[in-house]
Motif scaffolding. Structure first.
Motif, PDB file in Angstrom:
ATOM      1  N   ALA A 181       0.702  -1.249  -0.091  1.00  0.00           N
ATOM      2  CA  ALA A 181      -0.066   0.092  -0.001  1.00  0.00           C
ATOM      3  C   ALA A 181       0.927   1.493  -0.047  1.00  0.00           C
ATOM      4  N   ALA A 182       1.909   1.195   0.766  1.00  0.00           N
ATOM      5  CA  ALA A 182       2.835   2.434   0.779  1.00  0.00           C
ATOM      6  C   ALA A 182       3.528   2.434  -0.520  1.00  0.00           C
ATOM      7  N   ALA A 183       3.949   1.602  -1.176  1.00  0.00           N
ATOM      8  CA  ALA A 183       4.623   1.425  -2.475  1.00  0.00           C
ATOM      9  C   ALA A 183       3.681   2.096  -3.663  1.00  0.00           C
ATOM     10  N   GLY A 184       2.482   1.684  -3.348  1.00  0.00           N
ATOM     11  CA  GLY A 184       1.575   2.057  -4.556  1.00  0.00           C
ATOM     12  C   GLY A 184       1.564   1.078  -5.783  1.00  0.00           C
ATOM     13  N   VAL A 185       0.431   1.333  -6.565  1.00  0.00           N
ATOM     14  CA  VAL A 185       0.131   0.459  -7.662  1.00  0.00           C
ATOM     15  C   VAL A 185       1.315   0.858  -8.775  1.00  0.00           C
ATOM     16  N   GLY A 186       1.990  -0.104  -9.287  1.00  0.00           N
ATOM     17  CA  GLY A 186       2.839  -0.174 -10.401  1.00  0.00           C
ATOM     18  C   GLY A 186       4.155  -0.981  -9.967  1.00  0.00           C
ATOM     19  N   THR A 187       5.248  -0.926 -10.884  1.00  0.00           N
ATOM     20  CA  THR A 187       6.321  -1.694 -11.052  1.00  0.00           C
ATOM     21  C   THR A 187       7.395  -0.792 -10.123  1.00  0.00           C
ATOM     22  N   HIS A 188       8.131  -1.721  -9.228  1.00  0.00           N
ATOM     23  CA  HIS A 188       8.923  -1.312  -8.210  1.00  0.00           C
ATOM     24  C   HIS A 188      10.218  -1.963  -8.442  1.00  0.00           C
ATOM     25  N   SER A 189      11.427  -1.160  -8.061  1.00  0.00           N
ATOM     26  CA  SER A 189      12.571  -1.874  -7.777  1.00  0.00           C
ATOM     27  C   SER A 189      13.017  -1.790  -6.343  1.00  0.00           C
ATOM     28  N   VAL A 190      13.195  -2.950  -5.744  1.00  0.00           N
ATOM     29  CA  VAL A 190      13.515  -2.931  -4.400  1.00  0.00           C
ATOM     30  C   VAL A 190      15.102  -3.473  -4.336  1.00  0.00           C
ATOM     31  N   LYS A 191      16.030  -2.672  -3.700  1.00  0.00           N
ATOM     32  CA  LYS A 191      17.281  -3.101  -3.682  1.00  0.00           C
ATOM     33  C   LYS A 191      17.840  -3.473  -2.322  1.00  0.00           C
ATOM     34  N   TYR A 192      18.788  -4.321  -1.956  1.00  0.00           N
ATOM     35  CA  TYR A 192      19.463  -4.550  -0.718  1.00  0.00           C
ATOM     36  C   TYR A 192      21.043  -4.372  -0.876  1.00  0.00           C
ATOM     37  N   VAL A 193      21.547  -3.468  -0.106  1.00  0.00           N
ATOM     38  CA  VAL A 193      23.130  -2.944  -0.225  1.00  0.00           C
ATOM     39  C   VAL A 193      23.609  -3.487   1.203  1.00  0.00           C
ATOM     40  N   TYR A 194      25.021  -4.094   0.991  1.00  0.00           N
ATOM     41  CA  TYR A 194      25.790  -4.490   1.900  1.00  0.00           C
ATOM     42  C   TYR A 194      27.141  -4.113   1.966  1.00  0.00           C
ATOM     43  N   ALA A 195      27.718  -3.613   2.937  1.00  0.00           N
ATOM     44  CA  ALA A 195      29.193  -3.395   2.772  1.00  0.00           C
ATOM     45  C   ALA A 195      29.945  -4.022   4.210  1.00  0.00           C
ATOM     46  N   ASP A 196      30.980  -4.639   3.880  1.00  0.00           N
ATOM     47  CA  ASP A 196      31.690  -5.300   4.774  1.00  0.00           C
ATOM     48  C   ASP A 196      32.664  -4.236   5.668  1.00  0.00           C
ATOM     49  N   VAL A 197      33.494  -4.950   6.573  1.00  0.00           N
ATOM     50  CA  VAL A 197      34.343  -3.822   7.575  1.00  0.00           C
ATOM     51  C   VAL A 197      35.405  -3.352   6.893  1.00  0.00           C
ATOM     52  N   TYR A 198      35.526  -3.948   5.492  1.00  0.00           N
ATOM     53  CA  TYR A 198      36.749  -3.145   4.782  1.00  0.00           C
ATOM     54  C   TYR A 198      36.130  -2.342   3.659  1.00  0.00           C
ATOM     55  N   GLY A 199      34.951  -1.984   3.675  1.00  0.00           N
ATOM     56  CA  GLY A 199      34.119  -1.098   2.824  1.00  0.00           C
ATOM     57  C   GLY A 199      33.887  -1.848   1.423  1.00  0.00           C
ATOM     58  N   CYS A 200      34.055  -3.006   1.108  1.00  0.00           N
ATOM     59  CA  CYS A 200      33.704  -3.671   0.086  1.00  0.00           C
ATOM     60  C   CYS A 200      32.098  -3.890   0.025  1.00  0.00           C
ATOM     61  N   SER A 201      31.402  -3.603  -1.060  1.00  0.00           N
ATOM     62  CA  SER A 201      30.012  -3.563  -1.240  1.00  0.00           C
ATOM     63  C   SER A 201      29.512  -4.089  -2.400  1.00  0.00           C
ATOM     64  N   ASP A 202      28.308  -4.434  -2.323  1.00  0.00           N
ATOM     65  CA  ASP A 202      27.740  -5.127  -3.306  1.00  0.00           C
ATOM     66  C   ASP A 202      26.162  -4.944  -3.030  1.00  0.00           C
ATOM     67  N   SER A 203      25.369  -5.188  -4.136  1.00  0.00           N
ATOM     68  CA  SER A 203      23.704  -5.055  -3.991  1.00  0.00           C
ATOM     69  C   SER A 203      22.771  -5.969  -4.655  1.00  0.00           C
ATOM     70  N   SER A 204      21.950  -6.327  -4.514  1.00  0.00           N
ATOM     71  CA  SER A 204      20.995  -7.154  -5.096  1.00  0.00           C
ATOM     72  C   SER A 204      19.749  -6.382  -5.145  1.00  0.00           C
ATOM     73  N   SER A 205      19.052  -6.472  -6.469  1.00  0.00           N
ATOM     74  CA  SER A 205      17.763  -5.897  -6.806  1.00  0.00           C
ATOM     75  C   SER A 205      16.665  -6.886  -7.355  1.00  0.00           C
ATOM     76  N   GLN A 206      15.516  -6.646  -6.853  1.00  0.00           N
ATOM     77  CA  GLN A 206      14.489  -7.408  -7.280  1.00  0.00           C
ATOM     78  C   GLN A 206      13.129  -6.522  -7.605  1.00  0.00           C
ATOM     79  N   THR A 207      12.678  -6.935  -8.609  1.00  0.00           N
ATOM     80  CA  THR A 207      11.372  -6.075  -9.196  1.00  0.00           C
ATOM     81  C   THR A 207      10.162  -6.451  -8.628  1.00  0.00           C
ATOM     82  N   VAL A 208       9.218  -5.881  -8.330  1.00  0.00           N
ATOM     83  CA  VAL A 208       8.018  -6.315  -7.619  1.00  0.00           C
ATOM     84  C   VAL A 208       6.819  -5.524  -8.442  1.00  0.00           C
ATOM     85  N   ILE A 209       5.649  -6.187  -8.500  1.00  0.00           N
ATOM     86  CA  ILE A 209       4.454  -5.404  -9.143  1.00  0.00           C
ATOM     87  C   ILE A 209       3.625  -5.276  -8.203  1.00  0.00           C
ATOM     88  N   VAL A 210       2.922  -4.178  -7.864  1.00  0.00           N
ATOM     89  CA  VAL A 210       1.692  -4.008  -7.172  1.00  0.00           C
ATOM     90  C   VAL A 210       0.468  -3.706  -7.882  1.00  0.00           C
TER      91      VAL A 210
END
Length: 276
Positions: free
Chosen positions: A225-254
């Motif tokens: 309901a907060a996202a609203g009707v439509g196609t959205h991208s949700v991303k998860y970003v992680y960085a380790d203690v050395y500052g090395c980071s990566d992310s994963s994204s998924q698409t969701v339809i409301v």
């Protein structure tokens, strides 16, 4: 004054009566032995190995700073100019010295900059600079004066800068660095599609400790309901203690709710009316 050789010394005496007599003795003046030695260079670096010296004639004695027996050790002598003496005494008790000067040069003061203690494997190449300039870098991941983390690969490495000065004295500095892998990031709990009025979902990121972003996200909660009707991208970003980071994204339809209506129904009926 007499010089080397056998000499006759005569003493003559005359008394008052004109009587004269004399006595003679012979004396030998021996020449000094011819003394020299070899094995000593004109200059050494302070970390050089000990030099073995040879005196001629054999049987004499070496003396001077850095001398032990017939060995000269530059580190024991220390940086500076030193005199080394070889003394020989022959069977007649005549002694002579041979003296040579030697210079002990200090090592150059060496350092380098530009190397971090840790890198992500996908980090940009790191340019290094050595002091004094003109030396060379060595170690895994080194090309010229640049450290390439992706060439080195994950692990711990020692990088060395080597410099040789005008006296051919060599010194090095070594630093350590780590190359760490890029984290593998993913998350779960998000469906591919929602109706806009369904309950919120809890998302789980791996490794834990990262951050979710996107429409409808609050912490690790996705609310359609907060996202609203439509196609959205949700991303998860992680960085380790050395500052090395990566992310994963998924698409969701409301999906919005269907628009619903009905017709044919009057507001009131007699109980015996026909069906509608």
């Amino acid at each position: 004054s007499a010089g080397v050789g056998s000499h006759t010394i005569k003493y003559v005496y005359s008394d008052g009566g004109g009587c004269t007599d004399s006595t003679t003795q012979t004396v030998v003046v021996n020449g000094l032995p011819l003394v020299t030695f070899s094995g000593l260079n004109a200059a050494y670096c302070v970390d050089a190995s000990a030099a073995t010296l040879s005196g001629f004639p054999a049987g004499g004695t070496f003396s001077g700073t850095g001398i032990t027996g017939n060995n000269f050790t530059p580190a024991a002598a220390g940086v500076g100019t030193h005199n080394i003496t070889y003394t020989y005494t022959d069977s007649k008790g005549c002694s002579e010295d041979s003296i040579k000067s030697v210079i002990v040069n200090g090592l150059p003061v060496v350092s380098f900059a530009g190397l971090d203690t840790a890198y992500c494997m996908d980090a940009a190449p790191a340019p290094l600079s050595g002091t004094p300039a003109g030396g060379s870098f060595s170690g895994i991941g080194i090309s010229g004066s640049t450290f390439y983390p992706f060439i080195a690969g994950t692990g711990s490495y020692s990088i060395t800068y080597t410099y040789t000065d005008g006296n051919s004295c060599i010194n090095t500095q070594t630093q350590s660095t780590n190359v760490v892998p890029v984290p593998v990031v993913s998350f779960s709990g998000l469906a591919s599609a929602y109706c806009v009025d369904v309950a919120a979902d809890t998302l789980t990121g791996s490794p834990s400790g990262g951050v979710f972003t996107g429409p409808g996200i609050a912490g690790n909660i996705f609310d359609p309901a907060a996202a609203g009707v439509g196609t959205h991208s949700v991303k998860y970003v992680y960085a380790d203690v050395y500052g090395c980071s990566d992310s994963s994204s998924q698409t969701v339809i409301v999906h919005g709710l269907p628009s619903v209506a009905l017709s044919g129904l009057n507001s009131q009926y007699c109980v015996d009316a026909a069906a509608v």
